[in-house]
Scaffold this active site. Structure first.
Site, PDB file in Angstrom:
ATOM      1  N   HIS A  24      -7.501  29.221  29.450  1.00  0.00           N
ATOM      2  CA  HIS A  24      -6.640  28.745  30.537  1.00  0.00           C
ATOM      3  C   HIS A  24      -5.239  29.362  30.532  1.00  0.00           C
ATOM      4  O   HIS A  24      -4.311  28.820  31.117  1.00  0.00           O
ATOM      5  CB  HIS A  24      -6.492  27.222  30.499  1.00  0.00           C
ATOM      6  N   HIS A  79     -15.092  19.009  39.090  1.00  0.00           N
ATOM      7  CA  HIS A  79     -13.729  19.453  38.747  1.00  0.00           C
ATOM      8  C   HIS A  79     -13.475  20.781  39.457  1.00  0.00           C
ATOM      9  O   HIS A  79     -14.336  21.654  39.472  1.00  0.00           O
ATOM     10  CB  HIS A  79     -13.681  19.616  37.226  1.00  0.00           C
ATOM     11  N   ASP A  83     -12.320  27.429  35.954  1.00  0.00           N
ATOM     12  CA  ASP A  83     -13.374  27.720  34.966  1.00  0.00           C
ATOM     13  C   ASP A  83     -14.696  27.037  35.343  1.00  0.00           C
ATOM     14  O   ASP A  83     -15.736  27.365  34.771  1.00  0.00           O
ATOM     15  CB  ASP A  83     -12.957  27.374  33.533  1.00  0.00           C
ATOM     16  N   HIS A 146      -8.836  15.799  32.999  1.00  0.00           N
ATOM     17  CA  HIS A 146      -7.432  15.923  32.772  1.00  0.00           C
ATOM     18  C   HIS A 146      -6.669  16.386  34.010  1.00  0.00           C
ATOM     19  O   HIS A 146      -5.475  16.676  33.925  1.00  0.00           O
ATOM     20  CB  HIS A 146      -7.195  16.924  31.625  1.00  0.00           C
ATOM     21  N   ASP A 165     -14.620  18.154  31.719  1.00  0.00           N
ATOM     22  CA  ASP A 165     -13.933  18.637  30.504  1.00  0.00           C
ATOM     23  C   ASP A 165     -13.994  17.646  29.340  1.00  0.00           C
ATOM     24  O   ASP A 165     -13.843  18.052  28.173  1.00  0.00           O
ATOM     25  CB  ASP A 165     -12.459  18.923  30.814  1.00  0.00           C
ATOM     26  N   TYR A 193      -9.667  20.802  21.016  1.00  0.00           N
ATOM     27  CA  TYR A 193      -9.713  20.801  22.485  1.00  0.00           C
ATOM     28  C   TYR A 193      -8.889  19.631  23.023  1.00  0.00           C
ATOM     29  O   TYR A 193      -8.058  19.786  23.924  1.00  0.00           O
ATOM     30  CB  TYR A 193     -11.179  20.704  22.962  1.00  0.00           C
ATOM     31  N   HIS A 226     -17.828  22.231  28.539  1.00  0.00           N
ATOM     32  CA  HIS A 226     -17.535  23.269  27.535  1.00  0.00           C
ATOM     33  C   HIS A 226     -18.235  22.928  26.225  1.00  0.00           C
ATOM     34  O   HIS A 226     -18.168  21.776  25.770  1.00  0.00           O
ATOM     35  CB  HIS A 226     -16.032  23.363  27.241  1.00  0.00           C
TER      36      HIS A 226
HETATM   37 FE1  FEO Z   1     -10.120  21.572  33.442  1.00  0.00          FE
HETATM   38 FE2  FEO Z   1     -12.577  23.256  31.846  1.00  0.00          FE
HETATM   39  O1  FEO Z   1     -11.288  22.946  33.134  1.00  0.00           O
END
Ligand code: FEO
Length: 401
Positions: A24, A79, A83, A146, A165, A193, A226
């Site tokens: 990011h 989201h 990504d 988030h 996320d 993370y 992720h």
């Molecule tokens: Fe908030 Fe994995 O993007």
């Protein structure tokens, strides 16, 4: 990667980004990451999330093992961050979906990412359900987990929770499941993370976990966007870890991060570290030149105390230290003890400035602030050692251990 069937008719079609080292644009991801996305085959064919821009061809190739893009009926966008929605535009063009499901905030923001005015966007209310045939998809708003638009999607028939996320880890691997790897390693990556992405929203995490506990959902699979996925008993592990992280309960640990010009500040930091260690406190000593700010944050996260150091430079502090402090403060770690040391040649503002940073982070500040002109002499180093002893006493009082 080829698709992986995670439940009958539900497939992981994500992309492993083996070489991602800059997550990011601000966090280090030493072990790469994955962008997890899913395909559900039912009366309606559904994509749950997509992948990062630049990974479209791998994603489409993976999907093509299961269906043709033009056969997709629905796209769920949990989201909007690029990504996960980075190839949404491409997928909308290829799939021409009947509906694109987004949260309330997703609905407000989607047109700021895409030219989406002609897209069939369907804004879901919290708890809204849509039938896709044998299955139901239920949407839960998880605002600020988030980003404002984040939501979870739950499939009750498959006991499957897609969490965007939340619960993610930056791990690139051929394995897909937490139970295929060391739990300790996964917990460590979850914490890294969380520390770098989720920390400022910890009160939201607690609220969300409590709300979900109250809903009594029968969940036997948690699929973050992720890293590795959780199944069976590992779902409870994921939830427990997140509650632990969100509470930010400190360990008997101090992280000392600093910058130095001619090693004077470094000597002072090392003396403080010795004082801490002499009292049984675990320390991490991190030069900002040798450590990325996100690695510093990962250590700060579960530390009871931070000790910061910089020499005076041009009436301020060294820029590397300003970078680390800006980053750490921005993530709003709670419940820290703080102390500052530094050296100077003539004007000597460093510790005053460092102390202001500690105040802005609402640290419980341990005195004295110690500064040394040019080079710390023996007495100054003894004072630094004693500061470490005092910080250790404050840590033990805070943690009760
Ligand atoms: Fe908030 Fe994995 O993007």
């Amino acid at each position: 990667m080829r698709p992986v069937e995670i439940k009958e008719g539900v497939h992981w079609i994500g992309v492993v980004d083996w070489n991602c080292r800059n997550f990011h644009g601000y966090a280090r991801s030493a072990n790469g990451t994955t962008y997890n996305a899913f395909y559900i085959e039912d009366e309606k064919k559904v994509l749950v999330d997509t992948v990062s821009k630049g990974s479209e061809s791998q994603f489409i190739c993976s999907l093509s093992h299961l269906t043709k893009p033009e056969e997709i009926d629905y796209i769920v966008v949990n989201h909007l961050e690029p990504d996960h929605a980075g190839c949404l535009e491409k997928m909308v063009e290829l799939c021409k979906p009947e509906k694109i499901f987004v949260s309330v905030m997703g609905g407000k923001n989607i047109a700021t990412f895409f030219d989406s005015k002609d897209w069939p966007v369907h804004v879901v209310k919290p708890g809204e359900e849509v039938s896709i045939g044998k299955r139901t998809l239920r949407f839960y708003e998880t605002r600020m987990l988030h980003w404002p638009d984040n939501m979870f999607t739950f499939c009750p028939e498959d006991k499957l929770l897609f969490t965007s996320d939340a619960f993610g880890q930056n791990i690139a691997a051929s394995e897909r499941w937490v139970d295929e790897m060391s739990k300790e390693m996964v917990a460590d990556h979850m914490q890294q993370y969380y520390a770098n992405i989720i920390t400022p929203y910890s009160s939201k995490v607690i609220k969300t976990l409590e709300t979900f506990a109250g809903l009594n959902l029968d969940v036997d699979m948690i699929c973050p966007d992720h890293g590795l996925m959780f199944r069976g008993e590992d779902c409870a592990f994921a939830l427990e870890k997140y509650m632990e992280f969100a509470k930010q309960e400190p360990k008997n640990k101090a992280t000392l991060f600093y910058d130095t010009m001619w090693s004077s500040t470094e000597s002072m930091i090392n003396a403080v570290a010795s004082g801490l260690v002499s009292e049984g406190i675990s320390v991490k000593v991190m030069s900002v030149k040798a450590n990325h700010h996100s690695d510093i944050m990962s250590e700060v996260f579960d530390s009871a105390a931070i000790v910061i150091g910089s020499p005076t430079h041009n009436n301020g502090i060294l820029p590397g230290m300003a970078d680390a402090l800006t980053y750490v403060k921005g993530l709003r770690p709670q419940n820290k003890i703080g102390a500052a040391v530094g050296s100077f040649g003539w004007s000597g503002e460093c510790v005053k400035i460092l102390n202001e940073w500690l105040e802005k982070m609402s640290c419980d500040i341990i005195e004295p602030q110690i500064k040394a002109k040019n080079r710390p002499d023996h007495d100054t180093l003894k004072e630094c050692f004693q500061l470490g002893v005092s910080i250790a006493a404050a840590i033990k009082e805070k943690t009760g251990k």
